[in-house]
Structure formats: structure tokens, C-alpha cells
Design an enzyme around this catalytic site. Structure first.
Site, short mmCIF file in Angstrom:
data_model
loop_
_atom_site.label_atom_id
_atom_site.label_comp_id
_atom_site.label_asym_id
_atom_site.label_seq_id
_atom_site.Cartn_x
_atom_site.Cartn_y
_atom_site.Cartn_z
N ASN A 23 0.88 -1.18 -0.07
CA ASN A 23 -0.07 -0.05 -0.12
C ASN A 23 0.85 1.26 0.14
O ASN A 23 1.64 1.27 0.89
CB ASN A 23 -0.82 0.05 1.26
CG ASN A 23 -1.89 1.24 1.43
OD1 ASN A 23 -1.31 2.27 1.49
ND2 ASN A 23 -3.23 0.93 1.02
N SER A 46 -4.91 -0.34 -3.11
CA SER A 46 -5.61 1.14 -3.01
C SER A 46 -6.75 0.88 -2.02
O SER A 46 -7.80 -0.02 -2.39
CB SER A 46 -5.77 1.47 -4.28
OG SER A 46 -6.32 3.00 -4.10
N GLU A 47 -6.48 1.70 -1.00
CA GLU A 47 -7.72 1.21 0.05
C GLU A 47 -9.23 1.52 -0.21
O GLU A 47 -10.00 1.14 0.54
CB GLU A 47 -7.34 1.91 1.43
CG GLU A 47 -6.91 3.44 1.49
CD GLU A 47 -5.74 3.96 1.43
OE1 GLU A 47 -4.92 3.13 0.58
OE2 GLU A 47 -5.38 5.12 1.97
N ASN A 48 -9.25 2.42 -1.23
CA ASN A 48 -10.57 2.49 -1.57
C ASN A 48 -11.31 1.44 -2.38
O ASN A 48 -12.33 1.46 -2.75
CB ASN A 48 -10.91 3.81 -2.43
CG ASN A 48 -9.91 3.57 -3.68
OD1 ASN A 48 -8.90 3.40 -3.74
ND2 ASN A 48 -10.54 4.09 -4.86
N SER A 88 -11.56 -3.72 2.49
CA SER A 88 -10.18 -3.33 2.26
C SER A 88 -9.51 -3.15 3.45
O SER A 88 -8.25 -3.52 3.69
CB SER A 88 -10.34 -1.86 1.30
OG SER A 88 -8.96 -1.48 1.23
#
Lengths: 218, 231
Positions: A23, A46-48, A88
Site C-alpha cells: 500500500n 488502493s484502500e478505496n 479493504s
């Protein structure tokens, strides 16, 4: 010579190992994707809600449904997957992400990090930073060694409100590569032409120098 | 099972002053544009909004902020909005900033019927102030409660009359867990398809969580940071 932002990213990229899920935060950390060493395969989270983030799209091929956590238009690579925000952060919390790279305003000699709030200034929020630093198994911070006034950002104790405690394992600054251990910062490498003395002078936290400290090569 | 309503006006007709609403989306990606416009037109006020972000000045939740319809925002990041900043500094608007994963998981807990969760996010920071801390396997965790929202408003790519929803790409984000968390869940979709045309294996949100659904129109899908490379 202090490292450029690109060189900081390039140095951090050497920490990547084949098969890593990574990340990358906003700013210098994003640049790490440009320097993934040949022969190594990593998958960017990607944390979205995306694993397998690719480069920016070609002009005219932007897709408003496909963005990264910095809200930039992106692409996917073959083998990618989409998921919701709970999953996520679930994979982050469960320690599935091998490496997290993020920026910082301050780091302490015990591995505390401050990067979300400056008292007296408009607070935008922590986004996913607190979740990431609380759970990531391996956190590398990309940062400038000093602030614009020349004051050290590597401190005995953070002065700014904390994002997380005892979590940072390694710092790559414009001057040096340092591990954070039980004993404090340990100087591993120095930027080309930057002396150990200069790094000592610009590190307010406890700094250990063990033997010869090699210069980074680019 | 017919949950189809005529449009956004009917979908939000019983949203009254002072209620708590969840709004799906990440930045401007996957936001319920039609319902936000309908809320602006309705003039409803004193809302508590749970949403990861607060839109930009002239789009998304920013439109509701311009009309001073929001009393409190619960978000993880609100950086892209000058009107938001003005109202916050003048004391007109209350904001509660919480970690993004905590926000997502407090929605998830509500949808899973669990009263609370333990998360390590925020331990040792000001987020932990006043919260119960428990240690499991030598690591500290904060007790965080499930959200209690009167309405959840989400945006999906496709949906059917039963309320089954399918999202597209990263426009999924907070929408699935917010859909699960609302006492009343309203879904707007780009394409309302006949029941039976969604593959049940590919449904992201089962219709049981959705109370009202309609096909939206005129989606702008504004891009916040257009980034490209040259061919």
C-alpha cells in the site's frame, strides 16, 4: 547531496520483495511504483477498494469509476480485483498487506508517527492512515529529514498529535536510511556526499551509528 | 418484491429535519448524485451525514453544505471543500473525524447486527480519548460502536426491482456496507434491469437490505483528480 523525492522513492523500491502486496500513500510513496525492480512482481493495494493498481490511464481513457485513494484516475493490471471499503481495511487489519509506505510530519525514536493534524490549522482528517499504521506489519516512512526551518523531524518524542504508536520500522529520508529499533534510530545508509556528522546533527532523536555507514548508490 | 419508486423525490420523501443519513461514495466516485440533488431541492436541514468525504464546493455533499442543510458530518477526510472549512471554523458545522477503516467497519457492524467492534486504529492517539480499550493477544484495541442511521443512500451500477445491487470498479467503496446499515436504504442505479437478469452469483448487495430503488439519470460522474499519461 540530499536525495531528490524520486531518489527517496527509488531507494524505498529496493525494499520490495517478489510477491509483496503493497500500500503506497499519497506523495513520495506514490512514486515508488515507478521504480519497482526488474524481475520482481508486487501488487499495489488502493484502500478505496482495489488490488492490482496500474499506471495512470492514457489521455481520453479516464474512467470516473476507477480511482485510487488519492482520487486520481488510474487503471488496473491483469489479475486485479475490486472490493468494498470494509474488506479493504479488513485485509489491512488482518496483516495481509506486506508493506505500507507513507509520508510523515514527525517520527519518534520509538516508532511513533504524526502525519494528520497540525494544531491551529484546518484539520482535513486522517483518512485511512490510522488504520494502516495500527495494523501494517512493515511500515516504511518516506520523509524529509528536517522541516523548512532546518529543524529535525526525527525526534525523541513527537510533538504533533499522533497517528499511531510504536509502528514505524524504517525511515528513508533525503539524508539517510534508518531502522527504528528498541535502542532508537540506527543509521544504515547515508545519501551520497552527506556525512555521518551532518545526519547526527539533524537527528534530534537517539541515533546509533555502528561501524562504517555506506553511501547509497544510484 | 417490487421496491421500485418513481425517482429521487419519492425515494427521499420521508427524510425529515434532524435525521441521520449515510451517503455512499469515495470522494466523488460512486456518490448518489440524484438523491443528493433531491435532498438539496427538498430543503431538509439539521442533518447528520455519515460519509467518507464531504464532496467539493459545487458537487456532491458540498451542494448540501452550501444550503446549510448539514449540522454534523462524520467522515474520515474532508479536505477538498472551502465552504466546509468556513462553516467548521465559524461553528455552524460540527465534524467528527474517524479513521476510514473504523468508519467502514462501524457500517458493516450495523449491517451484520453486531453492536460494536474492536479495532486497533487510533490506539494511543486522540481518537482513543474516552473510549474503552481492551487487550487481546498483547495488542490494544478500541471499542467502537455500530452506526445507527435512519437512512442509507447508495449508488450502484445495476439493480433490479427486488433491490439486488451490483457495483462497478472502485465506485463500490462504502456503498455495500452502507446499504446494509440503514434502517431505510435507498438505492439509485445507473441501470434498472428486470428481475432475473442479474446473475445471482454476481449480486454484491442482496435485495433484503434495500427498501427503495430507482433508475437515476443525468449522471455527471465528476472526476476529482484527472491524471493521465502520454501515449
Amino acid at each position: 547531496m540530499a536525495l531528490t523525492k524520486e531518489q527517496i522513492a527509488q531507494r524505498i523500491a529496493r525494499e520490495l520483495k517478489d510477491g509483496y502486496y503493497v500500500n503506497l500513500g499519497i506523495g513520495i510513496p506514490t512514486l515508488v511504483a515507478n521504480y519497482i525492480p526488474a524481475g520482481i512482481q508486487v501488487e499495489l493495494q488502493s484502500e478505496n477498494g482495489l488490488l492490482g493498481m496500474g499506471p495512470f490511464p492514457f489521455e481520453g481513457e479516464e474512467d470516473p469509476d476507477l480511482i485510487n485513494a488519492g482520487k486520481q484516475t488510474i487503471t488496473t493490471v491483469p489479475g486485479s480485483s475490486f472490493f468494498d471499503s470494509a474488506m479493504s481495511f479488513g485485509m489491512i487489519r488482518a496483516g495481509k498487506v506486506d508493506l505500507t509506505v507513507l509520508g510523515a510530519m514527525e517520527v519518534s525514536e520509538t516508532g511513533d508517527i504524526a502525519n494528520w493534524k497540525i494544531p491551529g490549522k484546518m484539520v482535513k482528517g486522517m483518512g485511512g492512515a490510522m488504520d494502516l499504521v495500527a495494523s501494517a506489519r512493515n511500515i516504511i516512512v518516506a520523509m524529509m529529514h528536517t522541516n523548512p526551518k532546518g529543524e529535525s523531524k526525527l525526534l525523541p518524542k513527537c510533538g504533533l498529535p499522533l497517528t499511531g504508536v510504536r509502528c514505524v520500522k524504517k525511515v528513508v529520508s533525503d539524508l539517510a536510511v534508518l531502522d527504528i529499533t528498541e535502542e532508537g534510530f540506527v543509521l544504515l545508509e547515508r545519501a551520497p556526499g552527506v556525512s555521518v556528522e551532518e545526519i547526527q546533527q539533524k537527528t534530534a532523536g537517539k541515533l546509533l551509528v555502528k561501524g562504517d555507514v555506506p553511501e547509497m548508490k544510484f | 418484491m417490487n421496491k421500485v419508486v418513481a425517482g429521487p423525490g419519492e425515494a427521499i420523501h420521508d427524510i425529515r429535519d434532524g435525521v441521520t443519513i449515510m451517503l455512499g461514495g469515495f470522494g466523488l466516485c460512486g456518490i448518489p448524485e440524484n438523491c443528493i440533488n433531491a435532498l438539496v431541492a427538498s430543503g431538509v436541514k439539521d442533518l447528520t451525514c455519515i460519509s467518507n468525504n464531504a464532496g467539493v464546493d459545487d458537487f456532491g455533499i458540498g451542494l448540501m453544505l452550501q444550503q446549510k442543510q448539514v449540522r454534523k458530518m462524520i467522515s474520515s477526510y474532508v479536505g477538498e471543500n472551502a465552504e466546509f472549512e468556513r462553516q467548521l471554523l465559524s461553528g455552524e458545522l460540527e465534524v467528527e473525524l474517524i479513521p476510514q477503516g473504523t468508519l467502514a467497519t462501524r457500517c458493516l457492524a450495523a449491517g451484520y447486527g453486531m453492536p460494536a467492534i474492536f479495532t486497533p486504529a487510533g490506539v494511543g492517539t486522540e481518537v482513543a480519548e474516552g473510549k474503552e480499550t481492551r487487550v487481546f493477544n498483547d495488542k490494544a484495541y478500541l471499542l467502537e460502536y455500530a452506526f445507527d442511521a435512519d437512512f442509507a443512500i447508495v449508488k450502484a451500477w445495476k439493480g433490479d426491482a427486488h433491490g439486488n445491487l451490483v457495483y462497478r470498479e472502485t465506485a463500490r467503496n462504502f456503498n455495500p456496507m452502507m446499504a446494509m446499515a440503514g434502517k431505510i436504504t435507498i438505492a439509485e442505479v445507473e441501470e434498472l434491469v428486470p428481475a432475473g437478469s442479474l446473475d445471482p452469483d454476481h449480486v454484491h448487495t442482496p435485495g433484503i437490505y434495500v427498501h427503495r430503488i430507482f433508475q437515476g439519470s443525468g449522471y455527471e460522474k465528476r472526476i476529482e483528480q484527472r491524471t493521465t499519461r502520454k501515449k
